[in-house]
Design an enzyme around this catalytic site. Structure first.
Site, PDB file in Angstrom:
ATOM      1  N   GLU A  42      95.563  36.400  81.016  1.00  0.00           N
ATOM      2  CA  GLU A  42      96.675  37.170  81.582  1.00  0.00           C
ATOM      3  C   GLU A  42      97.941  36.326  81.727  1.00  0.00           C
ATOM      4  OE1 GLU A  42      94.407  40.468  84.261  1.00  0.00           O
ATOM      5  OE2 GLU A  42      94.682  38.508  85.189  1.00  0.00           O
ATOM      6  N   ARG A  47      86.483  30.378  86.187  1.00  0.00           N
ATOM      7  CA  ARG A  47      86.367  31.822  85.990  1.00  0.00           C
ATOM      8  C   ARG A  47      86.177  32.168  84.514  1.00  0.00           C
ATOM      9  NH1 ARG A  47      90.545  35.525  87.903  1.00  0.00           N
ATOM     10  NH2 ARG A  47      89.085  36.886  88.987  1.00  0.00           N
ATOM     11  N   ASP A  84      86.833  44.794  84.640  1.00  0.00           N
ATOM     12  CA  ASP A  84      87.617  44.342  85.794  1.00  0.00           C
ATOM     13  C   ASP A  84      87.369  45.220  87.025  1.00  0.00           C
ATOM     14  OD1 ASP A  84      89.426  42.945  87.323  1.00  0.00           O
ATOM     15  OD2 ASP A  84      91.213  43.684  86.302  1.00  0.00           O
ATOM     16  N   GLU A 114      90.547  46.890  94.744  1.00  0.00           N
ATOM     17  CA  GLU A 114      91.689  46.932  93.827  1.00  0.00           C
ATOM     18  C   GLU A 114      91.739  48.216  93.020  1.00  0.00           C
ATOM     19  OE1 GLU A 114      93.497  44.380  90.038  1.00  0.00           O
ATOM     20  OE2 GLU A 114      91.803  43.595  91.185  1.00  0.00           O
TER      21      GLU A 114
END
Length: 836
Positions: free
Chosen positions: A297, A330, A376, A404
């Site tokens: 990202e 990660r 995600d 989220e």
């Protein structure tokens, strides 16, 4: 749970703001016989005020005083004091009291709890374990549980971390509970009172480390001033057995250190990180380690220099090895410039493609932190296949307490049942039992390191997460990190008793609506494995199914006029299904054996494809969204039956959130159904979609000072059109003659609550005021606000039992404020029991 009959539970307590979470130590009264079962003394084997054992003694004092109004003194280093709670490590107990028998082997952080005999024994393998046992005993007392127990409790894994996404300026990425408790204006805050309160909450659920800054890290955290601040934070957490970890920005040697490179194999870079690490450990000798997000990202990473992810992870791992630290690296690494026209492109493939070939190349103190699913934190995903592809590398599962993609705490969603499905999934690695929980804890491949990390974006709001009910997810995460076999409903009930008291109706109601909440949210947001059909480009909150496609992020549905779903088969699709072990791959490869709740995740099918129910995919969509919205209405009804049984402040807070959810679930329902009806052209067999007989469109009313406005995305407005005031300083009026039969109706008004102003609306019937409201959801709710008229800002308010006659004049006056032009979508007059 055993409740003794001599307890008398108090009624509704005074108003509470949620700051104490489940550690309220709320008063219970009991008879003399009850008091005889309470300890008359507390013995702790450490007099150092910053030790977890000393803290345990203080917690016991406060707990006994708060729950049972019993003042108990703490003494130290005594032994065999009758009717006492004895707290310490096994070694401390042996030194003070001699040999101890009958206690099974304790692993690191484990404890022994015995309420049998004349004393209560709470003995830890270490001081952290003793504190854990103390909180467990206090949890029993707070629930009125005087059971005679004697058991050892050991953690499932050594890594039980939480990750904060706090930014140095005090904002929090995906934070819905206010600003950071750690940072403000680029530095660590001076007042760490809230950090102490957070430490208590985390220790009580057996969390042993916290990463305090965002994975999208700011390198200025590494300045000497801020590292001194980190040391102060670590001093606060240490008495509660919690270590501090730090997220790193991979490019720091260049952007912060002034080097010409951040190549992980460059000698100057290695030396720079070594020096930084020495500075960190000089200030925080027990720092847990580093968390790294790289090459994802837009974040910098080793691929800039054609280095591997193992090269990067090992750079940091070697740096922290001498200090006993670990590196959480990660697995959230993927290309966010994918091409949807390429049938083979698939973001879900990324984790295995990036990491599998590196298995065995990581240092022993590297742990790959893997999101539970391959995309995600969606409402439903299959288990990440990476868990089955790293045999020689330690792993941790990454979960998300912060909601989220799941309603951002403005919607009730108890997530533990979702986590349980993931943890209990059998990957059948090498055709042997391979539960995900056993893989990530290290048990399956006999790895010493392993466990879990969760994104927990607490803020300065007194509810911590933005909603009282969302704290059940934090509590459940800690419980499952310690023991993945714990039952989600039993965890919820423990949390409910600790948080809201022992009233059976309260317990039953919260259990029922919370256990229903995840399936209900899935029904009205996205089902059949299509993911949460939210806006993935903007705030990740409201409905926007079109945003899933025609972007580079790879979070696609491939929906067109005739079909929908990702073909992830080996035979004809992205080949993702082939990343699983043989048995699981075969199940997902075949459309007939793929579980229907994941159908559209693995297969691209026609809208007319028949499910096992006999329904088509598109009809299932229509029905599911109507069912989900209908069930969400019931959450509010059930909660309102608890008035007087929950303290007024928290009762009203939860009632307001559930009331909002009833309206937003309808907005979700209509947006998703209208989008796919418009796309497919296939009508709803129930003739509900795009048919609202009790609706009055705002644009059809007589408008003065209002004008029409085309809403984007179109499906987030009834008829794709709303109205806004003609200026930002003058009120607008929308009026109409009611043509419905005379009777009693609920009046629902759909409007848009934008960020940037607090418009006010007033509703009149024949010039008689019947209701008013203010557009201030950015202050009263928890989700990320929107500056647009869209599915995020779309909101509903309802006024109940309004008596109406045919021909009455309904009038709404909207007063704009700031940049918010008092937008209106439609009005619905609903007969009793009708859901438009």
């Amino acid at each position: 749970m055993q409740l003794l009959g001599f307890l008398v539970f108090l009624g509704v307590a005074a108003a509470e703001d949620g700051l104490k979470g489940w550690l309220r130590y709320a008063p219970l009264t009991c008879s003399d016989r009850c008091h005889s079962n309470l300890p008359s003394g507390i013995v702790t084997f450490n007099t150092t005020t910053t030790s977890p054992v000393y803290v345990a003694g203080t917690e016991l004092q406060n707990g006994l005083q708060g729950i049972y109004k019993k003042n108990v003194q703490v003494t130290h280093k005594k032994c065999n004091t009758a009717s006492s709670v004895v707290v310490g490590t096994l070694d401390q107990y042996r030194q003070a009291c001699g040999a101890v028998s009958g206690i099974p082997d304790l692993e690191e952080d484990g404890f022994w709890l015995s309420t049998k005999g004349s004393n209560v024994q709470i003995l830890g393998q270490n001081e952290r374990g003793a504190l854990y046992g103390t909180f467990e005993y206090l949890s029993m007392l707070a629930q009125g549980n005087f059971s005679k127990v004697a058991y050892a409790s050991n953690p499932s894994a050594p890594i039980r971390w939480v990750n904060q996404w706090d930014n140095m300026d005090g904002s929090i990425e995906r934070g819905y509970g206010g600003p950071s408790i750690f940072f403000k204006n680029g530095q660590i805050v001076q007042d760490l009172t809230r950090v102490t309160e957070y430490a208590r909450l985390l220790a009580s659920i057996k969390i042993n480390a916290v990463v305090i800054n965002n994975v999208n890290a700011n390198a200025t955290l590494l300045s000497p001033t801020n590292l001194e601040g980190v040391a102060r934070v670590a001093d606060v957490f240490r008495p509660y057995g919690i270590q501090v970890g730090l997220s790193l920005n991979f490019a720091s040697p260049q952007t912060f250190g002034g080097l010409g490179t951040f190549d992980p194999l460059d000698a100057s870079v290695i030396e720079w990180w070594s020096n930084i690490t020495a500075q960190v450990y000089e200030r925080v000798p027990d720092m847990a380690g580093y968390l790294v997000k790289a090459d994802s990202e837009g974040q910098p990473g080793p691929q800039t220099y054609n280095r591997t992810l193992a090269d990067a992870a090992n750079l940091f791992a070697k740096g922290v090895q001498p200090y006993g630290g670990i590196v959480m690296y990660r697995a959230f690494v993927y290309d966010h410039h994918l091409n949807e026209t390429n049938w083979r492109d698939d973001r879900a493939n990324a984790a295995v493609e990036f990491f599998k070939h590196l298995d065995g190349e990581f240092e022993d103190n590297v742990v790959i932190q893997i999101k539970y699913g391959p995309i995600d934190f969606q409402v439903r995903e299959p288990v990440s296949p990476l868990f089955a592809n790293l045999v020689n590398t330690s792993m941790a599962i990454e979960l998300q307490v912060t909601q989220e993609y799941l309603g951002q705490q403005s919607h009730l969603v108890y997530v533990a049942p979702l986590w349980k499905e993931i943890l209990n999934f059998d990957l059948r690695i090498d055709q042997k039992p391979s539960l995900v929980s056993d893989v990530v804890t290290g048990k399956r491949f006999k790895r010493k390191l392993g466990g879990s990390a969760a994104v927990v974006n607490v803020g300065t709001n007194s509810t911590w997460l933005g909603s009282h009910m969302s704290m059940s997810n934090l509590y459940a995460y800690g419980r499952l990190a310690w023991n993945p076999s714990d039952d989600a409903e039993e965890i919820l009930q423990d949390w409910t008793r600790l948080t809201f008291g022992l009233n059976q109706k309260v317990l039953d109601t919260i259990t029922r609506i919370s256990m229903d909440s995840w399936p209900v949210y899935e029904q009205y947001s996205g089902n059949l494995g299509i993911q949460t059909l939210t806006d993935i480009i903007y705030t990740h909150y409201g409905p926007s199914p079109a945003s899933q496609d025609n972007n580079g992020w790879g979070q696609w549905t491939r929906a067109d006029q005739t079909s929908i779903g990702m073909d992830r088969t080996v035979s004809n699709g992205t080949r993702f299904s082939g990343q699983y072990p043989k048995e699981i791959a075969a199940m997902y490869e075949d459309v007939e054996t793929t579980p229907e709740e994941l159908l559209l995740w693995f297969h691209h099918v026609n809208y007319t494809h028949r499910l096992s129910s006999g329904k088509t995919v598109i009809q299932h969509f229509y029905d599911s969204h109507y069912t989900g919205a209908q069930r969400a209405q019931g959450f509010l009804d059930q909660w309102e039956a608890l008035q007087g049984k929950v303290d007024p402040e928290r009762y009203e807070h939860v009632r307001r959130f559930l009331d909002y959810q009833t309206g937003h679930s309808i907005i979700w329902r209509d947006a998703i159904n209208n989008f796919y009806y418009n796309l497919s052209g296939i009508p709803d067999e129930g003739q509900r979609v795009d048919h609202h007989p009790w609706c009055i469109e705002a644009e059809s009313m007589k408008l003065e000072g209002y004008k029409t406005y085309d809403v984007t995305p179109f499906e987030t407005a009834s008829g794709a059109v709303a109205i806004v005031t003609t200026s930002n300083s003058t009120a607008g009026t929308a009026s109409t003659k009611i043509q419905f039969p005379s009777g009693t109706y609920d009046l629902a008004v759909n409007y848009y609550d934008l960020y940037g102003g607090k418009s006010q609306w007033k509703v009149y019937l024949n010039d008689r005021p019947i209701g008013q409201w203010v557009g201030n959801s950015e202050e009263t709710l928890s989700h990320t606000p929107s500056i647009y008229l869209d599915g995020h800002s779309a909101t509903r308010v309802k006024f109940r039992k309004i008596k109406v006659k045919r021909g009455d004049t309904l009038k709404i006056i909207g007063m704009p404020d700031g940049t918010e032009p008092a937008p209106l979508d439609y009005v619905a007059l609903l007969p009793a029991g009708t859901l438009d």
